[in-house]
Structure formats: C-alpha cells, structure tokens
Scaffold this active site. Sequence first.
Site, PDB file in Angstrom:
ATOM      1  CD  GLU A  52      -2.648   1.496   2.485  1.00  0.00           C
ATOM      2  OE1 GLU A  52      -3.091   2.723   2.279  1.00  0.00           O
ATOM      3  OE2 GLU A  52      -2.482   0.914   3.481  1.00  0.00           O
ATOM      4  CG  ASP A  77       3.146   7.567   4.519  1.00  0.00           C
ATOM      5  OD1 ASP A  77       3.728   8.737   4.429  1.00  0.00           O
ATOM      6  OD2 ASP A  77       1.981   7.574   4.076  1.00  0.00           O
ATOM      7  CG  ASP A 126      -2.012  15.968  -2.831  1.00  0.00           C
ATOM      8  OD1 ASP A 126      -2.871  16.219  -3.625  1.00  0.00           O
ATOM      9  OD2 ASP A 126      -1.220  16.662  -2.087  1.00  0.00           O
ATOM     10  CE  LYS A 130      -2.631  25.543  -6.451  1.00  0.00           C
ATOM     11  NZ  LYS A 130      -1.801  26.191  -5.340  1.00  0.00           N
ATOM     12  CG  ASP A 162     -11.466  11.938  -1.783  1.00  0.00           C
ATOM     13  OD1 ASP A 162     -10.268  11.671  -1.870  1.00  0.00           O
ATOM     14  OD2 ASP A 162     -11.915  12.987  -1.398  1.00  0.00           O
TER      15      ASP A 162
END
Length: 224
Positions: A52, A77, A126, A130, A162
């Site tokens: 993940e 992470d 994220d 931009k 989402d």
Amino acid sequence: MGSKNKLKRFRENDTFGNVFQPSRDDLVSSNFNLKGDWRNEFFKNNNPLVLELGCGKGEYSVALAQKYPDKNFIGIDIKGARFWRGAKTAVEENIPNVAFLRIQIELIEYAFAENEVDEIWITFPDPQIKYKRTKHRMTNTTFLQRYKKVLKPEGVVNLKTDSEFMHGYTLGLLHGEGHEVVYANHNVYKQEGSPEDVTGIQTFYESQYLEQDKPITYIRFKIK
C-alpha cells in the site's frame, strides 16, 4: 501533532519488529538486505506480496492483513509518525502478515526486486491538481514505470480515491498508454457487485466522505 509526540512515536517505531526505515544511501547503494527477500526474511512464507503506497496511518494495510491472512502486506509512507498507529496495532494484536516501510515512493525499485510484488494499492492519494505538481501524481507515467519494475507480469494496481479528477486523469492515462483496465467505477459504493476488498474496508477519512455522500471511485489495472 506536537514535536514531542512525534519524537515519541519515532522512538517507538524503532522498537517495532515490523517497521523498516532504511536510509536513502542504503537503498541506492543496494545495502538494503530485504530487497528480493521480503518473503523469506521477514514473512517466513511464500504468500503473495501486496504494497500500500502512501499508507498514512496504516489502517488500510492492517485491515487488509486481517482480512487476507494468506497474503503479506507492506504499508509504505515517508511519514513514520503517521504509520506508527498501524504498526503499533499490528504488534499489539499480533498480526504477523503486515509490515511498514518508511521510504519515499520514488525509491520503490530500490526496496523491492523485479517481479517481487503481486499487487499494489494506492488509497486516497493527494491528486496534485495543479499542473506544476503533475510529477508528484502517483499514477503518472514515471510512477507507473517504477511500479512495473517491481510487479510480476500479471500484477495489478488498485486506485481508490475520492477525487474525480484523479480518477479521470488516471483512466485517461491508462487508456492513452494502452494499459489494461480490469475494472473501473466512479461510485463504487453505489454499484452492485463491487469488489469486496474495495467496499469491505474503509479508512477513517473514507467513512467521513461516505457520510457526506461523496462518491468513492476505484480502478483496478495492469501495467503493460
């Protein structure tokens, strides 16, 4: 989170047997001895290996590990103070088939050998909307090629988000580059027959999005 709290979590991570924090130098100079040997050295089995990426608090990795005891999971992470929660839960509840790796996603090919990984999950990244942030988007061409290096030829990638922008961007890229889209849905909780591993596990933020009736999108694909 206060700096004292962060330091406490970093110190506790150091004591967990399921947390690995190689330096960039160790990775790039091939001094990371788990590369190519995760199954033998840590998991002590030959079960499928699932990553993940950007695992946050590690709750999805832990939930997948509990749901699929016949697979091995690694949450990745760069923020160790975040995945401290998942690592601690796994230690306390004696969940043997999940580990956590503190590295930048860009270095994934230095932490895993060619064809070592069976499956990748990217959960709520994220979207980097931009234009100048495109290079950080976790499903851009460069990242897909990194994933391809460590995935088995039939390995799959799952994107759950989402962000309708991220969903649309990724679908367009996959079709444009000729990758195989196995399954795609722009509102996975409203669709009958959605995959159980997609709807059966929710992160804290995901449950909040659902309460707000925000659609959760999902793509399963293979990189060609």
